[in-house]
Design a protein around this motif. Structure first.
Motif, short mmCIF file in Angstrom:
data_model
loop_
_atom_site.label_atom_id
_atom_site.label_comp_id
_atom_site.label_asym_id
_atom_site.label_seq_id
_atom_site.Cartn_x
_atom_site.Cartn_y
_atom_site.Cartn_z
N VAL A 224 0.84 -1.19 0.00
CA VAL A 224 0.00 0.00 0.00
C VAL A 224 0.88 1.25 0.00
CG1 VAL A 224 -0.22 -0.03 2.53
CG2 VAL A 224 -1.90 1.21 1.15
N TYR A 225 0.53 2.21 -0.83
CA TYR A 225 1.30 3.46 -0.97
C TYR A 225 0.49 4.61 -0.38
CZ TYR A 225 4.51 1.26 -4.35
OH TYR A 225 5.44 0.46 -4.96
N PRO A 226 0.89 5.15 0.78
CA PRO A 226 0.22 6.35 1.28
C PRO A 226 0.51 7.52 0.34
CG PRO A 226 1.52 5.25 3.00
CD PRO A 226 1.93 4.66 1.70
N VAL A 227 -0.54 8.20 -0.11
CA VAL A 227 -0.37 9.26 -1.10
C VAL A 227 -1.54 10.23 -0.99
CG1 VAL A 227 -1.52 7.84 -2.85
CG2 VAL A 227 -0.07 9.74 -3.58
N ASP A 228 -1.29 11.50 -1.22
CA ASP A 228 -2.37 12.47 -1.26
C ASP A 228 -3.26 12.21 -2.48
OD1 ASP A 228 -1.44 13.76 1.00
OD2 ASP A 228 -0.20 15.17 -0.14
N ASP A 321 -8.38 3.59 -6.11
CA ASP A 321 -9.23 3.97 -4.97
C ASP A 321 -9.47 2.72 -4.14
OD1 ASP A 321 -9.76 6.69 -5.86
OD2 ASP A 321 -11.05 5.79 -7.38
N LEU A 322 -9.26 2.80 -2.84
CA LEU A 322 -9.58 1.67 -1.98
C LEU A 322 -11.09 1.50 -1.90
CD1 LEU A 322 -7.15 1.81 1.10
CD2 LEU A 322 -7.23 0.09 -0.71
N PRO A 323 -11.58 0.27 -1.95
CA PRO A 323 -13.03 0.06 -1.86
C PRO A 323 -13.54 0.28 -0.44
CG PRO A 323 -11.90 -2.05 -1.90
CD PRO A 323 -10.84 -0.99 -2.12
N GLU A 324 -14.76 0.73 -0.33
CA GLU A 324 -15.35 0.96 0.98
C GLU A 324 -15.73 -0.36 1.66
OE1 GLU A 324 -18.54 3.73 0.64
OE2 GLU A 324 -17.36 5.20 -0.46
N PHE A 351 -5.37 9.95 3.05
CA PHE A 351 -5.67 9.98 4.48
C PHE A 351 -7.13 9.64 4.77
CE2 PHE A 351 -6.49 12.02 8.61
CZ PHE A 351 -5.48 11.41 9.36
N GLY A 352 -8.02 10.07 3.90
CA GLY A 352 -9.43 9.78 4.10
C GLY A 352 -9.79 8.32 3.92
N GLU A 353 -8.89 7.53 3.28
CA GLU A 353 -9.16 6.11 3.05
C GLU A 353 -8.56 5.21 4.12
OE1 GLU A 353 -9.40 5.72 -1.78
OE2 GLU A 353 -7.45 6.16 -0.91
N LYS A 354 -7.92 5.80 5.11
CA LYS A 354 -7.31 5.01 6.19
C LYS A 354 -8.28 4.04 6.85
CE LYS A 354 -2.96 6.53 6.42
NZ LYS A 354 -1.76 5.66 6.39
N PRO A 355 -9.53 4.46 7.13
CA PRO A 355 -10.47 3.51 7.73
C PRO A 355 -10.76 2.30 6.84
CG PRO A 355 -11.25 5.75 8.02
CD PRO A 355 -10.10 5.82 7.07
N THR A 381 -2.70 15.29 6.00
CA THR A 381 -3.34 14.38 6.96
C THR A 381 -4.51 15.07 7.66
OG1 THR A 381 -1.77 15.06 8.67
CG2 THR A 381 -1.22 13.10 7.37
N THR A 382 -5.19 15.91 6.91
CA THR A 382 -6.37 16.58 7.47
C THR A 382 -7.58 16.29 6.61
OG1 THR A 382 -5.91 18.60 6.20
CG2 THR A 382 -5.01 18.47 8.44
N ILE A 383 -8.70 16.10 7.28
CA ILE A 383 -9.96 15.94 6.57
C ILE A 383 -10.87 17.06 7.06
CG2 ILE A 383 -11.91 14.42 6.11
CD1 ILE A 383 -10.16 12.09 6.83
#
Length: 444
Positions: A224-228, A321-324, A351-355, A381-383
């Motif tokens: 997994v690649y953390p990315v904006d 996009d990570l699936p919900e 950051f919003g897809e962390k959950p 890292t802000t939503i």
């Protein structure tokens, strides 16, 4: 075990050898013998386990045996209902491949294209009909399809039909099929509504639950690649420059997103195509065929469009996009782990897809390797949903304020106009009165 040990007729065995199939998969070993005996079947198995051949081979063998004892016009003897056009086409191609040495005719019908070519073949007669629910019901209602002679009925990917809201159509279709028939029911999962449907249409079925010997998550290399979010397309281009990526299926959460990814990749010099619900059927099939034949290296897809697509030796799956839904992640990456083959799954995570990522790792009981050494590391890292919401409210207030001002202005202008018309009316009435008085005195 070999296919020969499953008591298959020689023309089918020859077709299997020609296509390079030497040994049956576990679901084929378990399903083919009881199906050849006419038993109903309930199979809980995912795409990629070989389930299409598990039901296609017994149906072909059964119809071929009937043809030796009966003569006359072709009638629909087998009906296979699938949720998507791509899956229906794929099933049809499998029937044609396994039955290439038999006197059996297969037709696939689906929406999104003109019906005339399909109805023309129907008039000539077919033995096996593969269909999506909507187009099938449409042609039944027009009188082009009769299911009164169906002996074999297959419902494939039933859980996806539930997700797509197709069960009502499926239940209507079942009313057109003879009650005395052989039914095969397949679903990757078995939610309550699907279980109830299975129980209502199956008669003392053989139950088969196929779990891969090595779970998908264990045989696929995941990272997994953390990315904006704004840098995802740039990161995708960076990764696709790696020549080791022989073929990549890229998943987008939306149809609009898929189109944007294709446009960005093309500007960067990559050949890429997209498949999703807004594409015409011909465009979708052409894109898929180009990808399978390696004419196109990159295919962008949404989950619904890609469900059921069987692509041999796919090297990479990329979750743009990570699936919900975490189960969707397992379905996606499983496309590169077919038949026990390994592969690589790369996921982008803003950051919003962390959950979503936490849910996936909880489901798979596996920690996914994080890659931070890349040109576009996660920074934001802000939503700010509240700020966006406030902006919308502020915008609404501003709109309401402007609207109120406009209404006030219109009211004031209207009042001025009404007063002006009233004054003009008074002047006119005064002139008329004066004229009448003048006339009266002149007559006197």
């Amino acid at each position: 075990m070999s296919f020969k040990e499953l008591n298959l007729i020689e023309p089918i065995q020859k077709a299997l050898r020609t296509d390079g199939y030497l040994e049956p998969t576990p679901i084929q070993v378990k399903a083919i013998p009881p199906l050849l005996k006419g038993k109903d079947l309930l199979g809980c198995a995912q795409t990629g386990t070989g389930k299409t051949a598990a039901f296609a081979i017994p149906i072909l063998q059964g119809i071929q045996a009937e043809k030796k004892s009966t003569k006359g016009n072709r009638q629909i003897r087998a009906l296979i209902v699938a949720p998507t056009r791509e899956l229906a086409i794929q099933i049809s191609e499998s029937f044609k491949s396994y039955g290439k040495n038999l006197e059996v005719k297969t037709l696939v019908i689906y929406g999104g294209v003109g019906q005339n070519p399909q109805t023309k073949v129907l008039r000539q007669g077919v033995d096996i009909l593969v269909a999506t629910p909507g187009r099938l019901l449409d042609l039944i209602n027009q009188g082009f399809v009769s299911l009164k002679n169906v002996k074999y009925f297959v419902l494939d990917e039933a859980d996806l039909m539930l997700d797509m809201g197709m069960l009502k159509d499926v239940k209507k279709i079942i009313t057109f099929i003879p009650k005395i028939r052989q039914t095969m029911f397949f679903s990757a999962t078995m939610p309550t509504e699907i279980g109830e449907l299975a129980n209502s249409i199956l008669n003392d079925p053989v139950r088969i639950d196929i779990t891969p010997e090595s779970p998908t998550v264990d045989i696929i290399e995941q990272s997994v690649y953390p990315v904006d979010k704004v840098n995802k397309t740039k990161l995708l281009v960076h990764i696709l420059k790696d020549k080791k990526i022989d073929s990549a299926l890229v998943f987008s959460r939306t149809k609009h997103g898929a189109n944007k990814i294709v446009a960005y990749l093309e500007k960067a010099g990559f050949a890429a195509e997209a498949i999703h619900g807004n594409k015409s059927q011909n465009a979708r099939q052409l894109a898929l065929n180009n990808f399978k034949k390696r004419k196109t290296r990159i295919l962008i897809a949404t989950d619904i469009a890609a469900r059921g697509i069987d692509i041999d030796e796919l090297s990479h799956v990329i979750n743009f996009d990570l699936p919900e839904v975490p189960e969707t992640y397992v379905h996606r990456i499983g496309r590169t782990g077919r038949a026990g083959l390994g592969g690589k799954a790369i996921s982008f995570c803003d950051f919003g897809e962390k959950p979503f990522l936490r849910s996936i790792q909880k489901l798979t009981s596996k920690s996914i390797q994080e890659v931070t050494e890349h040109p576009y590391p996660l920074v934001d890292t802000t939503i700010k949903p509240k700020e966006r919401s406030n902006k919308r409210r502020s915008s609404t207030k501003s709109f309401e304020s402007n609207e109120q001002k406009q209404n006030s202005k219109e009211t004031k202008n209207g009042k001025i106009r009404r007063e002006k018309r009233a004054n003009e009316s008074k002047k006119t009435n005064s002139k008329n009165n004066q004229k009448r008085k003048s006339d009266h005195w002149s007559k006197s």
